[in-house]
Write an enzyme that holds these catalytic residues in place. Structure first.
Site, PDB file in Angstrom:
ATOM      1  N   ASP A 175     -19.294  94.171  62.814  1.00 41.91           N
ATOM      2  CA  ASP A 175     -17.939  92.963  62.019  1.00 41.91           C
ATOM      3  C   ASP A 175     -18.026  93.604  60.995  1.00 41.91           C
ATOM      4  O   ASP A 175     -17.777  92.688  60.067  1.00 41.91           O
ATOM      5  CB  ASP A 175     -18.402  91.715  63.290  1.00 41.91           C
ATOM      6  CG  ASP A 175     -17.047  91.010  62.841  1.00 41.91           C
ATOM      7  OD1 ASP A 175     -15.828  91.451  62.629  1.00 41.91           O
ATOM      8  OD2 ASP A 175     -17.221  89.824  62.927  1.00 41.91           O
ATOM      9  N   LYS A 196     -24.688  78.077  59.779  1.00 39.98           N
ATOM     10  CA  LYS A 196     -23.738  78.777  61.066  1.00 39.98           C
ATOM     11  C   LYS A 196     -23.964  78.080  61.864  1.00 39.98           C
ATOM     12  O   LYS A 196     -24.825  78.271  62.831  1.00 39.98           O
ATOM     13  CB  LYS A 196     -23.503  80.094  60.655  1.00 39.98           C
ATOM     14  CG  LYS A 196     -22.119  80.738  61.240  1.00 39.98           C
ATOM     15  CD  LYS A 196     -22.301  82.031  61.950  1.00 39.98           C
ATOM     16  CE  LYS A 196     -21.575  82.930  61.981  1.00 39.98           C
ATOM     17  NZ  LYS A 196     -21.080  83.951  62.559  1.00 39.98           N
ATOM     18  N   GLY A 241     -15.174  80.213  62.159  1.00 37.75           N
ATOM     19  CA  GLY A 241     -14.844  81.265  62.157  1.00 37.75           C
ATOM     20  C   GLY A 241     -13.971  80.774  64.390  1.00 37.75           C
ATOM     21  O   GLY A 241     -14.272  79.561  64.701  1.00 37.75           O
ATOM     22  N   GLY A 270     -16.564  77.369  56.151  1.00 38.34           N
ATOM     23  CA  GLY A 270     -15.697  78.296  56.292  1.00 38.34           C
ATOM     24  C   GLY A 270     -15.908  77.693  58.333  1.00 38.34           C
ATOM     25  O   GLY A 270     -16.323  77.600  58.616  1.00 38.34           O
TER      26      GLY A 270
END
Length: 344
Positions: A161, A65, A38, A36
């Protein structure tokens, strides 16, 4: 950084997953391929296996992350993010993805969580539902997300968010709120958050930080006014529109233009008849309630759960057959996307 002392958490449940070390170290983890991406972070598939435990346990699959803290404006922002991450490690709710470990490695802040192999509702939408989901799927998924949001708000947190990319789906159809990189406590300072006391509305303070993702940001956030948990309700309404059409309103505009339209334009509305699926009047009124420009006119998360739209929500197992059947693992979908974008 000292650990934050526990306080009473409203609505907490027992957590069946092992608790990783709060002050983790890089050597506890084997970092694998990215799954993933961002603006300032990458999520990696990883293995958790602490090096100083005897006998050493079998590696546990997780996700890490990695946030580039050099891209954060000030040291205070970094400290705030670490504090909020530690606070989220205290959360125990079936619809909130709990932080399991957190550490600094050079200029990178690393946050460990469970690995959700199906990914987010955005991931699933891009692969199998590019034009939006049917209403029963949306109601079932959002009802679960709303329960998680009630829990956060009861305990003095604002997510800040909410969007489809931050709604993860577990193997059994459970939807979890994730990505607390911009979450915030409404406590005026950390000392209030560590006294072991239940949250009281009078102890909460509105925020003024300009954070979130442009298309989902509430008008009061864009205008840098004081805001509270009602900002999440606006983002929740935008997320409902995103799930119905495959993209958020104004997402085709540059960020600055999207922010301007949030302020200048009337709130976006659900197109009940013009998409791939037809949607009910109840769904439209639920979204309209969320997208009131005056925050005082928006319902609380608890009140929103009482809306007739959520009476159509099904058991979480419905999402297993409706969304997850024949869905490849997230890393395989990411690889497919890479092949399509780089055919040579």
């Amino acid at each position: 950084m000292p650990a934050i002392a526990p306080r009473k958490i409203i609505g907490a449940v027992e957590d069946e997953w092992p608790l990783y070390r709060r002050e983790a170290i890089t050597s506890d983890y084997e970092i694998g391929q990215p799954v993933g991406f961002g603006a300032a972070a990458v999520v990696h598939l990883a293995k958790f296996c602490p090096i100083d435990v005897t006998p050493r346990p079998a590696p546990l699959t997780c996700a890490v992350k990695i946030i580039d803290v050099d891209r954060m404006p000030t040291d205070a922002d970094i400290r705030r993010l670490r504090m909020e991450t530690q606070l989220m490690a205290l959360s125990k709710h079936p619809n909130v993805l709990r932080v399991r470990g957190e550490w600094i490695d050079g200029s990178k802040l690393c946050i460990a969580v469970r690995y959700m192999s199906h990914g987010s509702l955005l991931d699933i939408s891009r692969y199998a539902f590019p034009d939006g989901f049917p209403e029963d799927v949306i109601a079932t998924a959002l009802a679960q997300a709303l329960h998680g949001l009630v829990y956060l708000h009861q305990n003095g947190w604002i997510h800040r968010d909410i969007k489809a990319a931050n709604l993860l789906v577990d193997d059994d159809g459970t939807v979890l709120l994730a990505d607390f990189g911009v979450s915030s406590s409404m406590y005026p300072d950390a000392s209030v958050a560590s006294k072991g006391e239940t949250v009281k509305p009078a102890s909460l303070a509105p925020r003024k930080s300009f954070v979130g993702t442009p298309c989902w940001m509430a008008p009061e956030v864009v205008e840098r006014k004081a805001y509270d948990s009602k900002a999440d309700i606006w983002s929740f309404g935008i997320t409902a529109l995103e799930l119905a059409s495959g993209r958020a309103p104004n997402s085709l505009f540059p960020p600055a233009k999207a922010l301007s339209k949030t302020i200048m334009d009337d709130p976006p509305e659900l197109d009940r008849e013009g998409g791939k699926y037809k949607y009910s009047k109840a769904m439209k009124t639920m979204i309209d309630n969320c997208l009131q420009k005056d925050p005082a006119m928006r319902p609380t998360a608890q009140k929103l759960l009482e809306h007739p739209f959520f009476r159509t929500a099904k058991k979480k197992s419905f999402l297993v057959s409706a969304l997850l059947a024949d869905l490849p693992p997230l890393q395989d979908r990411q690889y497919r996307r890479e092949l399509l974008s780089n055919p040579h």
